[in-house]
Design a protein around this motif. Structure first.
Motif, PDB file in Angstrom:
ATOM      1  N   ARG A 103       0.818  -1.219   0.000  1.00  0.00           N
ATOM      2  CA  ARG A 103       0.000   0.000   0.000  1.00  0.00           C
ATOM      3  C   ARG A 103       0.848   1.265   0.000  1.00  0.00           C
ATOM      4  N   GLU A 104       2.075   1.182   0.543  1.00  0.00           N
ATOM      5  CA  GLU A 104       2.946   2.351   0.560  1.00  0.00           C
ATOM      6  C   GLU A 104       3.625   2.584  -0.790  1.00  0.00           C
ATOM      7  N   ALA A 105       3.633   1.582  -1.640  1.00  0.00           N
ATOM      8  CA  ALA A 105       4.352   1.690  -2.915  1.00  0.00           C
ATOM      9  C   ALA A 105       3.532   2.341  -4.019  1.00  0.00           C
ATOM     10  N   ILE A 106       2.207   2.291  -3.908  1.00  0.00           N
ATOM     11  CA  ILE A 106       1.388   2.797  -5.010  1.00  0.00           C
ATOM     12  C   ILE A 106       0.438   3.888  -4.534  1.00  0.00           C
ATOM     13  N   ILE A 107      -0.111   4.592  -5.509  1.00  0.00           N
ATOM     14  CA  ILE A 107      -1.172   5.569  -5.241  1.00  0.00           C
ATOM     15  C   ILE A 107      -2.439   4.993  -5.851  1.00  0.00           C
ATOM     16  N   ASP A 108      -3.388   4.644  -5.003  1.00  0.00           N
ATOM     17  CA  ASP A 108      -4.612   3.989  -5.450  1.00  0.00           C
ATOM     18  C   ASP A 108      -5.333   4.827  -6.501  1.00  0.00           C
ATOM     19  N   GLN A 109      -5.705   4.197  -7.589  1.00  0.00           N
ATOM     20  CA  GLN A 109      -6.434   4.775  -8.701  1.00  0.00           C
ATOM     21  C   GLN A 109      -5.638   5.813  -9.477  1.00  0.00           C
ATOM     22  N   VAL A 110      -4.337   5.922  -9.195  1.00  0.00           N
ATOM     23  CA  VAL A 110      -3.451   6.812  -9.952  1.00  0.00           C
ATOM     24  C   VAL A 110      -2.351   5.991 -10.623  1.00  0.00           C
ATOM     25  N   THR A 111      -1.668   5.159  -9.828  1.00  0.00           N
ATOM     26  CA  THR A 111      -0.602   4.306 -10.369  1.00  0.00           C
ATOM     27  C   THR A 111      -1.054   2.850 -10.459  1.00  0.00           C
ATOM     28  N   GLY A 112      -2.253   2.583  -9.994  1.00  0.00           N
ATOM     29  CA  GLY A 112      -2.801   1.235  -9.992  1.00  0.00           C
ATOM     30  C   GLY A 112      -3.945   1.148  -9.004  1.00  0.00           C
ATOM     31  N   PHE A 113      -4.207  -0.067  -8.560  1.00  0.00           N
ATOM     32  CA  PHE A 113      -5.322  -0.291  -7.639  1.00  0.00           C
ATOM     33  C   PHE A 113      -4.873  -1.089  -6.422  1.00  0.00           C
ATOM     34  N   LYS A 114      -5.370  -0.670  -5.248  1.00  0.00           N
ATOM     35  CA  LYS A 114      -5.227  -1.453  -4.022  1.00  0.00           C
ATOM     36  C   LYS A 114      -6.552  -2.181  -3.829  1.00  0.00           C
ATOM     37  N   VAL A 115      -6.476  -3.491  -3.625  1.00  0.00           N
ATOM     38  CA  VAL A 115      -7.698  -4.263  -3.408  1.00  0.00           C
ATOM     39  C   VAL A 115      -7.595  -4.975  -2.067  1.00  0.00           C
ATOM     40  N   PRO A 116      -8.732  -5.246  -1.426  1.00  0.00           N
ATOM     41  CA  PRO A 116      -8.698  -5.978  -0.153  1.00  0.00           C
ATOM     42  C   PRO A 116      -8.318  -7.441  -0.379  1.00  0.00           C
ATOM     43  N   LEU A 117      -7.890  -8.090   0.693  1.00  0.00           N
ATOM     44  CA  LEU A 117      -7.572  -9.518   0.621  1.00  0.00           C
ATOM     45  C   LEU A 117      -8.814 -10.357   0.323  1.00  0.00           C
ATOM     46  N   GLU A 118      -9.964  -9.865   0.644  1.00  0.00           N
ATOM     47  CA  GLU A 118     -11.246 -10.526   0.369  1.00  0.00           C
ATOM     48  C   GLU A 118     -12.242  -9.446  -0.006  1.00  0.00           C
ATOM     49  N   PRO A 119     -13.177  -9.708  -0.825  1.00  0.00           N
ATOM     50  CA  PRO A 119     -13.418 -10.905  -1.609  1.00  0.00           C
ATOM     51  C   PRO A 119     -12.603 -10.871  -2.909  1.00  0.00           C
ATOM     52  N   PRO A 120     -12.426 -12.012  -3.569  1.00  0.00           N
ATOM     53  CA  PRO A 120     -11.681 -12.045  -4.828  1.00  0.00           C
ATOM     54  C   PRO A 120     -12.359 -11.240  -5.938  1.00  0.00           C
ATOM     55  N   GLN A 121     -13.651 -10.960  -5.772  1.00  0.00           N
ATOM     56  CA  GLN A 121     -14.367 -10.142  -6.756  1.00  0.00           C
ATOM     57  C   GLN A 121     -13.711  -8.775  -6.918  1.00  0.00           C
ATOM     58  N   SER A 122     -13.168  -8.217  -5.836  1.00  0.00           N
ATOM     59  CA  SER A 122     -12.511  -6.906  -5.908  1.00  0.00           C
ATOM     60  C   SER A 122     -11.300  -6.941  -6.840  1.00  0.00           C
ATOM     61  N   LEU A 123     -10.509  -7.986  -6.721  1.00  0.00           N
ATOM     62  CA  LEU A 123      -9.358  -8.139  -7.615  1.00  0.00           C
ATOM     63  C   LEU A 123      -9.835  -8.362  -9.045  1.00  0.00           C
ATOM     64  N   ALA A 124     -10.836  -9.198  -9.238  1.00  0.00           N
ATOM     65  CA  ALA A 124     -11.371  -9.438 -10.580  1.00  0.00           C
ATOM     66  C   ALA A 124     -11.895  -8.139 -11.198  1.00  0.00           C
ATOM     67  N   ASP A 125     -12.557  -7.311 -10.400  1.00  0.00           N
ATOM     68  CA  ASP A 125     -13.078  -6.036 -10.895  1.00  0.00           C
ATOM     69  C   ASP A 125     -11.952  -5.110 -11.345  1.00  0.00           C
ATOM     70  N   ALA A 126     -10.870  -5.036 -10.569  1.00  0.00           N
ATOM     71  CA  ALA A 126      -9.733  -4.186 -10.944  1.00  0.00           C
ATOM     72  C   ALA A 126      -9.081  -4.706 -12.226  1.00  0.00           C
ATOM     73  N   MET A 127      -8.956  -6.012 -12.341  1.00  0.00           N
ATOM     74  CA  MET A 127      -8.384  -6.597 -13.556  1.00  0.00           C
ATOM     75  C   MET A 127      -9.275  -6.302 -14.760  1.00  0.00           C
ATOM     76  N   TYR A 128     -10.575  -6.437 -14.577  1.00  0.00           N
ATOM     77  CA  TYR A 128     -11.513  -6.181 -15.669  1.00  0.00           C
ATOM     78  C   TYR A 128     -11.466  -4.712 -16.101  1.00  0.00           C
ATOM     79  N   TRP A 129     -11.341  -3.803 -15.150  1.00  0.00           N
ATOM     80  CA  TRP A 129     -11.224  -2.379 -15.480  1.00  0.00           C
ATOM     81  C   TRP A 129     -10.016  -2.161 -16.391  1.00  0.00           C
ATOM     82  N   CYS A 130      -8.902  -2.808 -16.085  1.00  0.00           N
ATOM     83  CA  CYS A 130      -7.685  -2.653 -16.896  1.00  0.00           C
ATOM     84  C   CYS A 130      -7.864  -3.187 -18.314  1.00  0.00           C
ATOM     85  N   ILE A 131      -8.689  -4.199 -18.460  1.00  0.00           N
ATOM     86  CA  ILE A 131      -8.988  -4.739 -19.793  1.00  0.00           C
ATOM     87  C   ILE A 131      -9.897  -3.776 -20.558  1.00  0.00           C
ATOM     88  N   ARG A 132     -10.906  -3.254 -19.885  1.00  0.00           N
ATOM     89  CA  ARG A 132     -11.921  -2.410 -20.538  1.00  0.00           C
ATOM     90  C   ARG A 132     -11.429  -1.023 -20.902  1.00  0.00           C
TER      91      ARG A 132
END
Length: 183
Positions: A103-132
């Protein structure tokens, strides 16, 4: 590394979710470790062999980063996460779990996305955003490169490590006095 702390289970669960929306992506895992064979078996068992590849370990990481669009790190904890800093230095945005170090290495929604450890849907959503949104993803990558250049130069990382080491050394030197045991 293919080790428990890297939390590959979260990544595989998120990829399963993402694969239900699209199969127009490829995840490349790289590294070594005792869990590599088990992770490969999970990929096959989940029917994800067409979207997840385990690449051979390489020392030419700039070449690896040129072949990806986004860096991913799903660890439970990190120190100074080279697995985030290196792709950002190569102009790639990153997605990471919102844990100490990462979390200290990135700026959320500027250099990438920070997602919670749960649920995996959050990670899938961030990945899908990068595709779209490839144009926005590329802009994030440019911001990531600037961020790393400004905050994670070799000298700055050495300073961070030196402060940690000195702090540990001072704590260790004080430990006998704090415990009431003077030498």
């Amino acid at each position: 590394r293919f080790e428990p702390i890297k939390n590959h289970a979260l990544l595989l669960e998120a990829v399963e979710i993402l694969a239900r929306q699209t199969r127009d992506f490829q995840v490349k895992l790289i590294g070594q470790g005792h869990l590599k064979a088990a992770i490969q078996a999970d990929i096959v068992a989940k029917g994800l062999s067409d979207v997840i590849e385990i690449a051979e370990y390489s020392h030419d990481m700039p070449d690896f980063y040129r072949g990806i669009d986004v860096g991913l790190l799903t660890s439970y904890a990190e120190g100074i996460p080279r697995a985030l800093i290196e792709p950002m230095a190569c102009g790639k945005p990153v997605i990471c779990t919102n844990v100490k170090g990462s979390r200290e290495a990135i700026i959320d929604q500027v250099t990438g996305f920070k997602v919670p450890l749960e649920p995996p849907q959050s990670l899938a959503d961030a990945m899908y955003w990068c595709i779209r949104y490839p144009d926005k993803r590329q802009q994030m990558g440019k911001s990531a490169r600037k961020h790393v250049s400004k905050h994670f130069s070799e000298a700055q990382v050495q300073d961070i490590l030196a402060k940690v080491y000195l702090s540990c050394r001072q704590t260790q030197a004080l430990a006998p006095h704090l415990a009431g045991n003077t030498p």
